[in-house]
Scaffold this motif. Structure first.
Motif, short mmCIF file in Angstrom:
data_model
loop_
_atom_site.label_atom_id
_atom_site.label_comp_id
_atom_site.label_asym_id
_atom_site.label_seq_id
_atom_site.Cartn_x
_atom_site.Cartn_y
_atom_site.Cartn_z
N GLY A 167 0.71 -1.42 -0.01
CA GLY A 167 -0.02 0.04 -0.01
C GLY A 167 0.96 1.29 -0.11
O GLY A 167 2.08 1.23 -0.08
N THR A 168 0.09 2.35 -0.04
CA THR A 168 0.96 3.65 0.16
C THR A 168 1.10 4.51 1.44
O THR A 168 1.77 5.40 1.67
CB THR A 168 0.34 4.75 -0.89
OG1 THR A 168 -1.12 5.08 -0.35
CG2 THR A 168 0.04 4.04 -2.38
N ALA A 169 0.41 3.65 2.44
CA ALA A 169 0.66 4.30 3.83
C ALA A 169 2.15 4.89 3.98
O ALA A 169 2.27 5.82 4.78
CB ALA A 169 -0.04 3.49 4.91
N ALA A 170 3.04 4.01 3.89
CA ALA A 170 4.41 4.41 4.41
C ALA A 170 5.10 5.37 3.60
O ALA A 170 5.62 6.26 4.16
CB ALA A 170 5.19 3.07 4.17
N THR A 171 4.59 5.65 2.38
CA THR A 171 5.07 6.70 1.46
C THR A 171 4.30 7.88 1.99
O THR A 171 4.85 8.91 2.03
CB THR A 171 4.82 6.25 -0.06
OG1 THR A 171 5.57 5.23 -0.11
CG2 THR A 171 5.03 7.62 -0.92
N GLN A 172 2.94 7.64 2.40
CA GLN A 172 2.11 8.91 2.80
C GLN A 172 3.06 9.55 4.07
O GLN A 172 3.32 10.75 4.18
CB GLN A 172 0.85 8.66 3.22
CG GLN A 172 0.05 8.24 2.02
CD GLN A 172 -1.30 7.86 2.66
OE1 GLN A 172 -1.87 8.50 3.38
NE2 GLN A 172 -1.82 6.91 1.85
N ALA A 173 3.48 8.69 5.05
CA ALA A 173 3.94 9.12 6.18
C ALA A 173 5.39 9.67 6.04
O ALA A 173 5.87 10.51 6.61
CB ALA A 173 4.44 7.80 7.33
N TRP A 174 6.22 8.95 4.82
CA TRP A 174 7.64 9.58 4.72
C TRP A 174 7.32 10.97 3.90
O TRP A 174 8.07 12.02 4.23
CB TRP A 174 8.21 8.66 3.51
CG TRP A 174 9.29 9.08 2.91
CD1 TRP A 174 10.64 8.94 3.77
CD2 TRP A 174 9.46 9.74 1.80
NE1 TRP A 174 11.56 9.39 2.64
CE2 TRP A 174 11.08 10.00 1.54
CE3 TRP A 174 8.85 9.93 0.73
CZ2 TRP A 174 11.45 10.83 0.52
CZ3 TRP A 174 9.07 10.81 -0.41
CH2 TRP A 174 10.51 11.07 -0.57
N ALA A 175 6.26 11.05 3.11
CA ALA A 175 6.24 12.41 2.37
C ALA A 175 5.84 13.67 3.46
O ALA A 175 6.09 14.67 3.39
CB ALA A 175 4.83 12.32 1.53
N LEU A 176 5.20 13.26 4.77
CA LEU A 176 4.85 14.31 5.58
C LEU A 176 6.13 14.70 6.47
O LEU A 176 6.08 15.95 7.03
CB LEU A 176 3.88 13.64 6.79
CG LEU A 176 2.50 13.33 6.37
CD1 LEU A 176 1.47 12.81 7.46
CD2 LEU A 176 1.93 14.79 5.79
N GLN A 177 7.04 14.05 6.31
CA GLN A 177 8.52 14.22 6.86
C GLN A 177 9.36 14.99 5.96
O GLN A 177 10.46 15.49 6.20
CB GLN A 177 9.31 12.96 7.32
CG GLN A 177 8.40 12.22 8.43
CD GLN A 177 8.01 12.93 9.63
OE1 GLN A 177 9.03 13.58 10.11
NE2 GLN A 177 6.83 12.90 10.40
N HIS A 178 8.89 15.11 4.82
CA HIS A 178 9.63 15.78 3.43
C HIS A 178 8.82 16.60 2.78
O HIS A 178 9.08 16.77 1.65
CB HIS A 178 10.24 14.60 2.73
CG HIS A 178 11.19 13.98 3.43
ND1 HIS A 178 11.05 12.72 4.02
CD2 HIS A 178 12.58 13.91 3.80
CE1 HIS A 178 11.71 11.91 4.59
NE2 HIS A 178 13.08 12.83 4.37
#
Length: 337
Positions: A226-237
């Motif tokens: 899924g994309t949940a991990a990428t969403q969390a990463w994007a919020l940090q960047h």
């Protein structure tokens, strides 16, 4: 202290504006949970709101959807002095294409320009009164087919948690009543205050999707690509450009696959989601810091201050400076010990 009641004591000081009067109209068949939402959310801003409950009839007795009947504190005359009227949901079998006489007469008491809010099937009452003709609205997704058959002149959107159309707001089922009431607190007093109220109610201050309030699809568990991990990463960047190709590479997908899965999981596109998250961060910084607008734009990933101004105005209709002037320094509810 009640866990989700008024935070602090005392009303407005000398010379302060009187509290904003919220009148909750309990129709026969009212759902008890949603009936109580305004009385749990709005008193969380001390002195800002007065919340009263009324019936559509003078005897003030209301049958609920449960196995009990209630007597509320006011009759329909309370609607005449309302600044905001909230109509909680009621048993759908009581909903008809036209309103019963007492309910229609009660709604007619509302002054022009009063803010009106419905929760779930409360939208049926507004539509039956003709208040939603030609306007966007929502209700519980499971009731959308019936609503469209009964009220074809309403522009129903069954995919959102709530619709804010200025003086009339409609929300989806059950807990979306919390979403729309917190949205009103945020609109009236800023996100810092709304966040404090939400924290006391032990609910999120907003649901994923930001101001657009798209209903979030279940996030796939870890290991299901899924994309949940990428969403969390994007919020940090968020300070980075974060093009679709970079997001897809982080998720180890092709851009096309990532965009499709992101839409399925969040209800919006990656680009729109990034704008929503950046605007949320911008509003927080405008409320809590002295950073210039151009610096805030850089910190959250907009190329220029002009870009931030354009996006913020498109989202909430005001400039960053106007937003900061309105909400900066609002004391908000005190943090409990």
């Amino acid at each position: 202290m009640e866990p989700c009641g008024p935070l602090g004591s005392g009303g407005p000081g000398p010379g302060a504006r009187p509290p904003h009067r919220v009148v909750v109209l309990a129709l026969d068949g009212v759902y008890p949970f949603e009936l109580g939402i305004p009385n749990r959310v709005f008193p969380g801003v001390p002195g800002a709101y007065e919340v009263v409950t009324c019936a559509a009839t003078e005897d003030r007795t209301v049958a609920t959807s449960a196995d009990f009947t209630i007597t509320v504190g006011h009759g329909p005359e309370a609607l005449e002095g309302a600044d905001t009227v909230v109509i909680p949901p009621y048993a759908l079998h009581r909903a008809t294409a036209d309103l019963p006489g007492p309910e229609r007469a009660a709604l007619a008491r509302i002054r022009p320009g009063t803010r009106i809010v419905s929760i779930c099937t409360g939208a049926f009452a507004l539509a039956a009164a003709g208040l939603l003709d030609g306007r966007p609205a929502t209700t519980h997704w499971a009731l959308a087919p019936a609503f469209r058959r009964m009220y074809p002149r309403v522009a129903l959107d069954a995919d959102v948690l709530f619709v804010d159309d200025g003086d009339i707001l409609t929300s989806a089922g059950a807990a979306s009543g919390l979403d729309v009431c917190l949205h009103l607190v945020r609109s009236d007093h800023g996100s810092a205050v709304a966040n404090q109220v939400a924290r006391q109610c032990v609910v999120p201050p907003w649901r994923e999707g930001g101001q657009a309030q798209y209903i979030e699809q279940p996030v796939p568990p870890e290991g299901t690509n899924g994309t949940a991990a990428t969403q969390a990463w994007a919020l940090q960047h968020l300070d980075r450009p974060l093009a679709l190709r970079e997001l897809a590479a982080h998720a180890r997908m092709s851009p096309r696959t990532f965009a499709r899965r992101f839409q399925d999981e969040t209800g919006t596109s990656p680009g729109r989601w990034l704008i929503q998250q950046r605007l949320h961060r911008a509003r927080h910084l405008l409320e809590t810091s002295d950073l210039p607008v151009d610096r805030i734009a850089t910190e959250i990933g907009f190329a220029t201050g002009a870009s931030l101004r354009q996006h913020l105005h498109a989202a909430i209709g005001v400039s960053p400076q106007t937003y900061r002037t309105t909400f900066r320094g609002h004391p908000g509810p005190p943090t409990p010990p």
